[in-house]
Design an enzyme around this catalytic site. Sequence first.
Site, mmCIF file in Angstrom:
data_model
loop_
_atom_site.group_PDB
_atom_site.id
_atom_site.type_symbol
_atom_site.label_atom_id
_atom_site.label_comp_id
_atom_site.label_asym_id
_atom_site.label_seq_id
_atom_site.Cartn_x
_atom_site.Cartn_y
_atom_site.Cartn_z
ATOM 1 N N GLN A 47 0.832 -1.207 0.000
ATOM 2 C CA GLN A 47 0.000 0.000 0.000
ATOM 3 C C GLN A 47 0.866 1.256 0.000
ATOM 4 O O GLN A 47 0.602 2.211 -0.732
ATOM 5 C CB GLN A 47 -0.932 0.014 1.217
ATOM 6 C CG GLN A 47 -2.150 -0.889 1.095
ATOM 7 C CD GLN A 47 -3.187 -0.387 0.103
ATOM 8 O OE1 GLN A 47 -3.167 0.761 -0.323
ATOM 9 N NE2 GLN A 47 -4.099 -1.269 -0.277
ATOM 10 N N GLN A 109 2.016 -3.374 13.725
ATOM 11 C CA GLN A 109 3.028 -2.403 14.149
ATOM 12 C C GLN A 109 2.435 -1.052 14.544
ATOM 13 O O GLN A 109 3.138 -0.186 15.060
ATOM 14 C CB GLN A 109 4.046 -2.187 13.023
ATOM 15 C CG GLN A 109 4.827 -3.421 12.628
ATOM 16 C CD GLN A 109 5.767 -3.162 11.461
ATOM 17 O OE1 GLN A 109 6.047 -2.022 11.110
ATOM 18 N NE2 GLN A 109 6.253 -4.233 10.845
ATOM 19 N N HIS A 131 -6.503 1.760 6.928
ATOM 20 C CA HIS A 131 -7.338 0.754 7.589
ATOM 21 C C HIS A 131 -7.435 1.177 9.041
ATOM 22 O O HIS A 131 -6.425 1.509 9.663
ATOM 23 C CB HIS A 131 -6.711 -0.635 7.461
ATOM 24 C CG HIS A 131 -7.540 -1.744 8.053
ATOM 25 N ND1 HIS A 131 -8.913 -1.794 7.943
ATOM 26 C CD2 HIS A 131 -7.185 -2.854 8.768
ATOM 27 C CE1 HIS A 131 -9.359 -2.885 8.549
ATOM 28 N NE2 HIS A 131 -8.330 -3.537 9.061
ATOM 29 N N GLU A 220 -13.011 -9.554 3.793
ATOM 30 C CA GLU A 220 -11.761 -10.240 3.488
ATOM 31 C C GLU A 220 -11.718 -11.644 4.098
ATOM 32 O O GLU A 220 -11.117 -12.561 3.527
ATOM 33 C CB GLU A 220 -10.565 -9.399 3.936
ATOM 34 C CG GLU A 220 -10.467 -9.138 5.420
ATOM 35 C CD GLU A 220 -9.521 -7.990 5.768
ATOM 36 O OE1 GLU A 220 -9.188 -7.204 4.864
ATOM 37 O OE2 GLU A 220 -9.135 -7.866 6.947
ATOM 38 N N GLU A 392 -14.710 -5.590 -4.634
ATOM 39 C CA GLU A 392 -13.273 -5.839 -4.463
ATOM 40 C C GLU A 392 -12.848 -7.213 -4.974
ATOM 41 O O GLU A 392 -11.658 -7.459 -5.209
ATOM 42 C CB GLU A 392 -12.896 -5.687 -2.981
ATOM 43 C CG GLU A 392 -11.403 -5.633 -2.737
ATOM 44 C CD GLU A 392 -11.040 -5.342 -1.292
ATOM 45 O OE1 GLU A 392 -9.842 -5.453 -0.969
ATOM 46 O OE2 GLU A 392 -11.931 -5.014 -0.484
#
EC number: 1.1.1.86
Length: 489
Positions: A47, A109, A131, A220, A392
């Site tokens: 990304q 992270q 996100h 997803e 998507e």
Amino acid sequence: MNYFNTLNFRQKINQIKKCRFMEKKEFNKKNEILKNKKIVIVGCGSQGLNQGLNMRDSGLNISYALRKNSILKKNQSWINATKNNFLVGDYESLIPNADLVINLTPDKQHSNVVKELQKLMKKDACLGYSHGFNIVEKLRNIRKDITVIMVAPKCPGTEVREEYKRGFGVGTLIAVHNENDYSNMGLEVAKAWAFSTGGHRAGVLESSFVAEVKSDLMGEQTILCGMLQTASLVCYEKLITTQNHPGYAGKLIQFGWETITESLKHGGITLMMDRLSNSSKIRAFKLSQEIKEFSQNLFQKHMDDIISGDFSSKMIQDWKNKDQNLLNWRYKTKNTSFEQSPDYDKKILEQEYYDHGILMVAILKAGIELSFETMIQSGIMEESAYYESLHELPLIANTIARKKLYEMNMVISDTAEYGNYLFSESAYPILKEFVKNINNTDLGSALPRNSVNNIELYNVNTMIRNHPIEIIGRKLRSYMKNMKTIIVG
């Protein structure tokens, strides 16, 4: 406790339901508000790199902030950024002067990264996400003088770039965090960022962090990644048991998802089903109804666990265990027979993917509808549910066409990969049991074009075209006239 669970019932419902399809004229200012501003992207993975390339091509000043250790070791993020001639520096050298800091590091992270960024960011700067997991699923408080926004392209980073290069873009959700809109300019900055990635060409939804996270996780885990992975493994194994050449079986699955879902982009489930003969369409419809019936409880369980936060808690625990489950699942997937299938150099014609893939069409129809229906039942609006299920899907299928499941799992987020494996672990034995009893003409060979009952065909067509996802899909696709077609593998 996560942020979502600190909200009262009314607040939860209001945020889950926030969804507005934005008009083209709302992007008339283009990205002027970000021109001559210092934009720093933190992280240069899929990304990070691809959004940065699009934004630079849209006339913006982009640089990359990496950890000092990443720069010293010249890791992959450093290679990605320097190879593409971006300015690279450590946090201390770039963050204090940045007007917009975009955090595109992996979800796991985010807590540590954002803690460091807050210490360095100047007053009235913007912090961007693609996100909202860190905001919604963890109780992350951001300095009140920082505006927190999100621009979430609904696809892997590789496809953000590919669609931009085609002169188009990908559907995008944008949001401003309720707790952090210090300057009241968050929405304008988010619109300019979305414009710069090309999202405005494909349609933008004004959403909330909560709605994006809950719908994104559901999509997803189920149809976008989990169902594609499960079906790839099960369908390949079924083809081998019916004496198909391993190379042919691998190619039919690997490129079949991309070829079949291409029709979804242009005409939804209706067009996908119309690509079949009348007898095949009726057969695919019946198979899809059976698949929905035995899959419903699994889809609902995943949605319930996402809403409650149970899924996130388990995944965060796996992070603390050094990704033990994730790495085990990744290893298992890498060594499946489908992933190891040989190359096949003979051409498969486009129509053959449909004619020999009736089961694949049925799985796609069932998964899309069930994912959409489950989200709607949970309060998510139709536009969001469409983006996170049908819209998507072709973009994810494109990644499988490149390097099978390995490529898909490498370019999706760490959160998506974990959810994909979690779903597949439960779905695999259920789907495998189902395909034991299907006909050979459902997968791997064509069903004869027999005569059909007119009334039955009429009723099947009516049910396909009047499903709620088809109704909202026709509206949203009217915004997406310039989508380019793929070259059939």
